[in-house]
Scaffold this motif. Sequence first.
Motif: not given
Length: 345
Positions: A26, A89-90, A93, A96, A104, A106-107, A127
């Motif tokens: 990504g 932002s993914c 999740c 998000c 997020c 993972t963000g 992302h």
Amino acid sequence: MKALVYGGPGKKSLESRPKPEIRAPGDAIVKIVKTTICGTDLHILKGDVATCAPGRILGHEGVGVIDSVGAGVTAFKPGDRVLISCISSCGKCEYCRKGLFSHCTTGGWILGNEIDGTQAEYVRTPHADTSLYRIPAGADEEALVMLSDILPTGFECGVLNGKVAPGSSVAIVGAGPIGLAALLTAQFYSPAEIIMIDLDDKRLEVARRFGATHTVNSADGKAAERVKALTDGVGVDTAIEAVGIPATFLICEDIVAPGGVIANVGVHGVKVDLHLDRLWSQNITITTRLVDTVTTPMLLKTVRSKKLDPAKLITHRFALDQILEAYDTFGHAADTHALKVIISA
Ligand SMILES: NC(=O)c1ccc[n+]([C@@H]2O[C@H](COP(=O)([O-])OP(=O)(O)OC[C@H]3O[C@@H](n4cnc5c(N)ncnc54)[C@H](O)[C@@H]3O)[C@@H](O)[C@H]2O)c1
Ligand SMILES: [Zn+2]
Ligand SMILES: [Zn+2]
């Protein structure tokens, strides 16, 4: 490539670093065209942000051109001009899906904090599909740098959370770039009064030019009294805290009218007193928010249609080679009258 590297509290240097590479499907690598310095970068340099380790390339704002993309990126291709959001932002999740991009899993705010940032010739953006925004043809790219962080922050954390409404009264404590961004975007809703409070007369003068109806210099400790006098003793419907220290949150507690909102924007490093003994009966709301940048697409449209002119916040311009000078200018804003400095890579 050249990059501005954090070396631990009080230390920074312009160094040569390898160009970043795609690590996840990504990711995109963006060649930076313009970036800037945020008050939060100064917080990092003071040692206030524990998540940012020495060796980190700073910066979470900017515009650039896509250099390469991972196999999973479908929305962008090399050559596309993009705005980089300070929040990654993914899009998938739980947070998000609720629009809480800042949380997020993972963000969130990782750029120039937990991963290398934008004060360099290139940056790796995770992302990419959901964290970059296409720049409309012919747009003023310097102005759009203001949309990476400060405009969404002033608007989301201050104006939206503060429920600014037509005919309402608003006070904004802190006339830095964030407070001024709140001032500009509050005017989407035509409040009757916007009172700007700061210690710096120069910034208050800027605020008047940007649409403040009244300004109050709080150096004498009488800001609350003066705001009360300006509002027939009632106080304001919305009090936006855009500094991040106990004294300015206390001003907000003193000036919020019954039924009003205190919208906190400032990053606080120490605890603050909450006077529930006075406020319990006042039907007020207190909000907090880390900017989500959910309003970036809308703000892009307002810039494109010239309803919003964020270029007014730019006071100085530097090349990436001069970034230490740019930090110096931005860090001494009271003397240099700097608001936002543009750095061209
Ligand atoms: N919530 C978020 O997501 C988010 C995002 C970005 C920035 N922030 C925070 O927003 C705050 C404002 O950012 P900025 O870049 O505009 O900061 P800044 O330091 O440029 O501006 C702060 C202003 O507050 C004024 N001030 C300082 N002490 C004061 C006092 N006692 N009374 C009145 N005014 C006073 C200063 O003169 C200055 O003009 C910072 O705390 C920053 O970290 C929050
Ligand atoms: Zn910032
Ligand atoms: Zn997410």
